[in-house]
Write a protein that holds these residues in place. Sequence first.
Motif, PDB file in Angstrom:
ATOM      1  N   UNK A 105      -9.585  -4.294  -0.683  1.00 31.71           N
ATOM      2  CA  UNK A 105      -8.431  -5.273  -1.612  1.00 31.71           C
ATOM      3  C   UNK A 105      -7.984  -3.953  -2.030  1.00 31.71           C
ATOM      4  N   UNK A 106      -7.429  -3.912  -3.948  1.00 31.22           N
ATOM      5  CA  UNK A 106      -6.262  -3.588  -3.801  1.00 31.22           C
ATOM      6  C   UNK A 106      -6.532  -1.558  -4.330  1.00 31.22           C
ATOM      7  N   UNK A 107      -6.491  -1.478  -5.690  1.00 32.69           N
ATOM      8  CA  UNK A 107      -6.245  -0.589  -6.333  1.00 32.69           C
ATOM      9  C   UNK A 107      -7.687   0.368  -6.609  1.00 32.69           C
ATOM     10  N   UNK A 108      -8.684  -0.758  -6.703  1.00 28.44           N
ATOM     11  CA  UNK A 108     -10.352  -0.358  -7.242  1.00 28.44           C
ATOM     12  C   UNK A 108     -11.081   0.218  -5.737  1.00 28.44           C
ATOM     13  N   UNK A 109     -10.926  -0.453  -5.113  1.00 21.51           N
ATOM     14  CA  UNK A 109     -11.264   0.401  -2.940  1.00 21.51           C
ATOM     15  C   UNK A 109     -10.369   1.732  -2.767  1.00 21.51           C
ATOM     16  N   UNK A 110      -9.776   1.565  -3.469  1.00 22.14           N
ATOM     17  CA  UNK A 110      -8.338   2.351  -2.665  1.00 22.14           C
ATOM     18  C   UNK A 110      -9.546   4.047  -2.648  1.00 22.14           C
ATOM     19  N   UNK A 111      -9.243   5.178  -1.960  1.00 25.97           N
ATOM     20  CA  UNK A 111     -10.034   6.552  -1.855  1.00 25.97           C
ATOM     21  C   UNK A 111      -8.706   7.030  -2.565  1.00 25.97           C
ATOM     22  N   UNK A 112      -9.341   8.118  -2.817  1.00 26.99           N
ATOM     23  CA  UNK A 112      -8.668   9.788  -3.224  1.00 26.99           C
ATOM     24  C   UNK A 112      -7.446   9.925  -2.916  1.00 26.99           C
ATOM     25  N   UNK A 113      -6.423  10.300  -3.018  1.00 28.37           N
ATOM     26  CA  UNK A 113      -4.796  10.118  -2.337  1.00 28.37           C
ATOM     27  C   UNK A 113      -4.466   8.846  -2.771  1.00 28.37           C
ATOM     28  N   UNK A 114      -4.351   8.312  -1.694  1.00 27.94           N
ATOM     29  CA  UNK A 114      -4.076   6.801  -2.025  1.00 27.94           C
ATOM     30  C   UNK A 114      -3.881   6.037  -3.600  1.00 27.94           C
ATOM     31  N   UNK A 115      -5.697   6.423  -4.231  1.00 30.48           N
ATOM     32  CA  UNK A 115      -5.580   6.125  -5.035  1.00 30.48           C
ATOM     33  C   UNK A 115      -4.795   7.002  -6.150  1.00 30.48           C
ATOM     34  N   UNK A 116      -4.633   7.844  -6.255  1.00 28.56           N
ATOM     35  CA  UNK A 116      -4.061   8.416  -7.463  1.00 28.56           C
ATOM     36  C   UNK A 116      -2.744   8.259  -6.967  1.00 28.56           C
ATOM     37  N   UNK A 117      -2.313   8.113  -5.997  1.00 32.78           N
ATOM     38  CA  UNK A 117      -0.535   7.435  -6.243  1.00 32.78           C
ATOM     39  C   UNK A 117      -0.276   6.056  -6.238  1.00 32.78           C
ATOM     40  N   UNK A 118      -1.100   5.771  -6.524  1.00 37.56           N
ATOM     41  CA  UNK A 118      -1.270   4.196  -6.741  1.00 37.56           C
ATOM     42  C   UNK A 118      -1.059   4.005  -7.982  1.00 37.56           C
ATOM     43  N   UNK A 119      -2.659   3.998  -8.625  1.00 37.48           N
ATOM     44  CA  UNK A 119      -3.118   3.942 -10.310  1.00 37.48           C
ATOM     45  C   UNK A 119      -1.396   4.933 -10.850  1.00 37.48           C
ATOM     46  N   UNK A 120      -1.249   5.969 -10.180  1.00 42.00           N
ATOM     47  CA  UNK A 120      -0.254   6.294 -12.016  1.00 42.00           C
ATOM     48  C   UNK A 120       1.511   6.105 -11.087  1.00 42.00           C
ATOM     49  N   UNK A 121       1.922   4.599 -10.148  1.00 43.04           N
ATOM     50  CA  UNK A 121       2.281   4.188 -10.015  1.00 43.04           C
ATOM     51  C   UNK A 121       2.233   2.874 -11.026  1.00 43.04           C
ATOM     52  N   UNK A 122       1.362   2.630 -10.888  1.00 40.47           N
ATOM     53  CA  UNK A 122       1.148   0.776 -11.411  1.00 40.47           C
ATOM     54  C   UNK A 122       0.922   0.920 -12.877  1.00 40.47           C
ATOM     55  N   UNK A 123       0.054   2.241 -13.678  1.00 37.42           N
ATOM     56  CA  UNK A 123      -0.262   2.153 -14.537  1.00 37.42           C
ATOM     57  C   UNK A 123       0.625   1.759 -16.137  1.00 37.42           C
ATOM     58  N   UNK A 124       2.087   2.506 -15.677  1.00 35.41           N
ATOM     59  CA  UNK A 124       3.089   1.919 -16.229  1.00 35.41           C
ATOM     60  C   UNK A 124       3.149   0.514 -16.100  1.00 35.41           C
TER      61      UNK A 124
END
Length: 521
Positions: free
Chosen positions: A136-155
Amino acid sequence: MSILSAPFQQLCAIFGSITFFQWIAIFVVFVFYIYWSLTKNYGKFEKQGLFSIPPKLLFGNNQDLFLQTKPMITCYREFYNQFGNNKCGICYEGPEAKFYVKDPELIKQVMIKDFDHFVDLNFIPKELANMPVNEFGLANALGDEWRALKSSITPAFSLKNIKNIGTNINGPALDVIDSLKKCQNGVANMELYSGYFAMDCIGRIVFSIDFQTTKSGGNDFVKYGDGFFESWRFAFASLIPSVAKNLNFAMFNPKSTGFFLKLAHSVLSGRDGTNAYPPDVLGLMMKIRDGKLIPEDDDEKGSKQTMAAKCMDNDMICRTLMQFFMDGYDTVSAMTTMCFYYVAHHPEVQDRLIDEVDELSGRVGTNITGDDVKDLHYMTQVYNETSRLAPFSFTLRRCTKPWKVPGTEAVIPVDMGVVIPIVGLHYDPTYFPDPEKFNPDRFSTENKHKITPGTFIPFGLGPRQCIGMKIAQMEAKILMYQVFRNFRLEPSESTPFPPKWRSDHFNRIQGGCNLKLISRV
Ligand code: HEM
């Protein structure tokens, strides 16, 4: 000529030559092997000085949870108490040893200070996490991939955006009022209406689409939204993950994930080619995919932007959208329901809440905005106290870098699961005196500083904290505002106090939440 292949014939010959006593020996070895695999982790960490509760064969410490003989909240509270004064220790989920953290200082260390050692959420067992059926999306993403996704989606979930969303979700709240007026002075199942409302909100926030769930009295969105979680799936996958892996086992009901994935793909393909980025979560993800959004905390080289654009293909967009339905529907619906439940059972709280609602209503009337919600201070206290008493019972981490447990010789190895006991902390009398009592004043301006940091964590803590927290709070408050402008709520005979939790759900009560509606207008 024989139709059987040569290897098969050889196998038959071998089996045919095995004597009775050899069969018994094979059976004994097989039983020992099963026993060894179920118990091989037992005692390993205790030798390094960590406390544990003696596990039961096959179930570990989770027998009642797996067999659904007790509600999840009860299981996790009992479990927390069994840890006594130990700051941390080992618990067994089936045969797997997990690191259990009870002390708030250690919890902050794991979730914030030493986050680099515990980057991943761990709701899907590692063996199953990389299978397409469980990606699935964000909650399952790991490591650097998760960091990049979270800081992009957070806004998309920032305060500014949330305030705009406020106006957006006033419509679904008013739909609920229209429906409730039809059962005026009768009894309404507020669980049903909170669910319809949560689904309509998420449709608007994610896609800018009005699902009309309340207006139509339920639809496929809630049918499939209600179907995501099936507790037997979690029990099965946790008890025998290697078998589950070989079966390509889905952790969530594939009918529900399939329904929302298809929906996401069809809305996305309808939008592509229009060159438009509507101001909703999907629009934002399309911008990330097309490299048109720079994360707020990016470096000069734009590394996060590049990484996020690389991860955010159409598949990831749709999986993340689907996850928002999974994470943002049931949780909001259950928590909002419980707000109504506790308020209905506490008339003195309801009086104060209604006074506050009436005061705001005198200024803004029906059209409450995200900005107005911040004036509902007592309602915030009510919401917080509800999320203390009816939270999701726990959250998890996976160790991503070996971590030495302070004050011991024990080292938590990579891949070991970590359990954070949310509900145990919330009911601990050391942190919340008279914990069973519904007392919103624990969160008043005068009192809230007395709460020990790290003990009130309904949305988790640290960089992995729930991305939907502010939306969830905003949704509940807008619905409460509209409901209490129009009605007083009273308990009905079928919804007694204290709550009788369901054993097959995380934080819902038995029989729904049937409350009497007394018209105020
Ligand atoms: C009352 C409602 C909700 C509750 C109680 C809740 C609770 C939680 C908790 C406990 C976590 C784990 C946090 C941690 O371990 O630190 C979490 C994560 C998450 N939640 Fe929520 N949640 C709610 C609503 C929502 C909504 C409305 C959305 C989306 C629209 C959402 C999306 C997520 C996502 C994507 C994550 C994973 C974050 C990450 O991996 O960085 N949740 N939630």
